[in-house]
Design an enzyme around this catalytic site. Structure first.
Site, PDB file in Angstrom:
ATOM      1  N   HIS A 125       0.836  -1.195   0.000  1.00 10.94           N
ATOM      2  CA  HIS A 125       0.000   0.000   0.000  1.00 10.94           C
ATOM      3  C   HIS A 125       0.877   1.252   0.000  1.00 10.94           C
ATOM      4  CE1 HIS A 125      -4.082  -1.668   0.766  1.00 10.94           C
ATOM      5  NE2 HIS A 125      -3.383  -2.694   1.197  1.00 10.94           N
ATOM      6  N   GLU A 162      -5.975  -0.547  -6.575  1.00 11.58           N
ATOM      7  CA  GLU A 162      -6.997   0.354  -6.061  1.00 11.58           C
ATOM      8  C   GLU A 162      -6.515   1.789  -6.258  1.00 11.58           C
ATOM      9  OE1 GLU A 162      -6.718  -1.261  -2.145  1.00 11.58           O
ATOM     10  OE2 GLU A 162      -8.702  -2.152  -2.262  1.00 11.58           O
TER      11      GLU A 162
END
Length: 334
Positions: A38, A107
């Site tokens: 992330h 994402e």
């Protein structure tokens, strides 16, 4: 073959803490430890986002046996696939037979803030992923690679430091097309627990097996990995409350789709009740309940359970898990 793993919660703990937890996972007898890649966490307050590739190098150096990998990395936007090939070639050389490249279509929360791109539709993201995998594997297996794709190009590129055996690529997804792609071209498939049983039984597994059949691959040719959201504690009320940090997991895909700011994601998640945040988790103080809740996944052929615990006491979780849960899971499904 049954494998049990640990999910290092990159969004919740510092890199140093995660290393210590990974070492404990190896000492507890688990077979794998995976970390998410992330750029930004799903919540701003108390969140973390270590660089997954840097962390994997440190994790490999501190351990000797346990498999290490990403769950998942997006090799298409802030990571160019040729750099992914180089990074995992190096990791595979340093820790042969222990490194796994887990990939997904990504994402917007992780990619848009980092490089300022316009987040494309799923069709383009999937096309980029397929092209990236072709390029990565070419770089691992050919001496000089000139690649002319729709999205990526290389000019006489060479990866000089790479393992004798290419790093396995696990493909993550929750839809029919990517499940079939994983069956056709992946070394492993990754999905997450806590969704409707029909998704796994009627969509993911049938398409995974159709992909295997398309390429004449055996049903057991691919590692079937599922991240199990497990809040296990001797105090069941505390186990339920621990899920609140990960409230974003309980948001619908529609609620999360266009959110690219951790502050906004945090606000959406914090508006949920603990009943809602616990909905994606196995929340229990009973090891036998864990076995019962895993059984439907095992019956569908999942053989690699990677456990993600939401609470602040990860060392305590690993100790309790190793003592009370893992033996029952191995006895039931091993």
């Amino acid at each position: 073959m049954l494998k049990l793993g640990y999910k290092a919660s990159a969004e919740q703990f510092t890199p140093a803490q995660l290393i210590d937890f990974g070492v404990l996972a190896e000492e507890a007898g688990l077979e794998s430890v995976f970390i998410s890649d992330h750029f930004q966490p799903w919540r701003h307050t108390g969140g973390h986002a270590p660089h997954a590739l840097v962390w994997l190098g440190a994790m490999g150096a501190r351990t000797s046996r346990i498999a290490i990998g990403t769950s998942v990395l997006t090799p298409t936007f802030r990571h160019h696939p040729s750099m992914v090939a180089q990074s995992f070639g190096t990791l595979g050389s340093l820790f042969p037979g222990r490194v796994i490249l887990g990939i997904g279509t990504g994402e917007g929360l992780n990619e848009v803030p980092a490089i300022g791109c316009d987040w494309p539709e799923r069709k383009e993201r999937f096309a980029r992923l397929r092209e990236a995998v072709r390029l990565i594997r070419d770089l691992w297996t050919e001496e000089r690679v000139t690649f002319e794709g729709d999205y990526y190009k290389t000019d006489a590129a060479t990866i000089y430091d790479r393992p004798d055996t290419p790093v396995p690529i696990y493909v993550a997804g929750a839809g029919p097309m990517i499940a079939k792609y994983a069956g056709r071209f992946g070394d492993g498939f990754i999905t997450t627990s806590g969704k409707a049983h029909e998704l796994y039984a009627e969509t993911l597994v049938p398409n995974l097996e159709a992909g295997l059949a398309d390429k004449g691959r055996a049903p057991d040719a691919i590692d079937r990995m599922i991240e199990i959201k497990l809040s296990f504690d001797t105090d069941k009320a505390r186990a339920k409350e621990d899920t609140r940090f990960w409230g974003a997991l309980a948001l619908t895909p529609e609620q999360k789709a266009d959110v690219e700011d951790p502050l906004e994601m945090e606000q959406l998640a914090d508006a949920l009740s603990s009943d809602q945040t616990a909905s994606r988790w196995i929340v229990t103080d009973d090891p036998d309940e864990v076995v019962d809740r895993l059984r439907p996944y095992a019956e569908l052929g999942f053989n690699h359970f990677v456990f993600h615990a939401p609470g602040p006491d990860q060392a305590g979780f690993l100790s309790n898990f190793a003592a009370h849960v893992a033996p029952k899971v191995r006895a039931a499904f091993g």
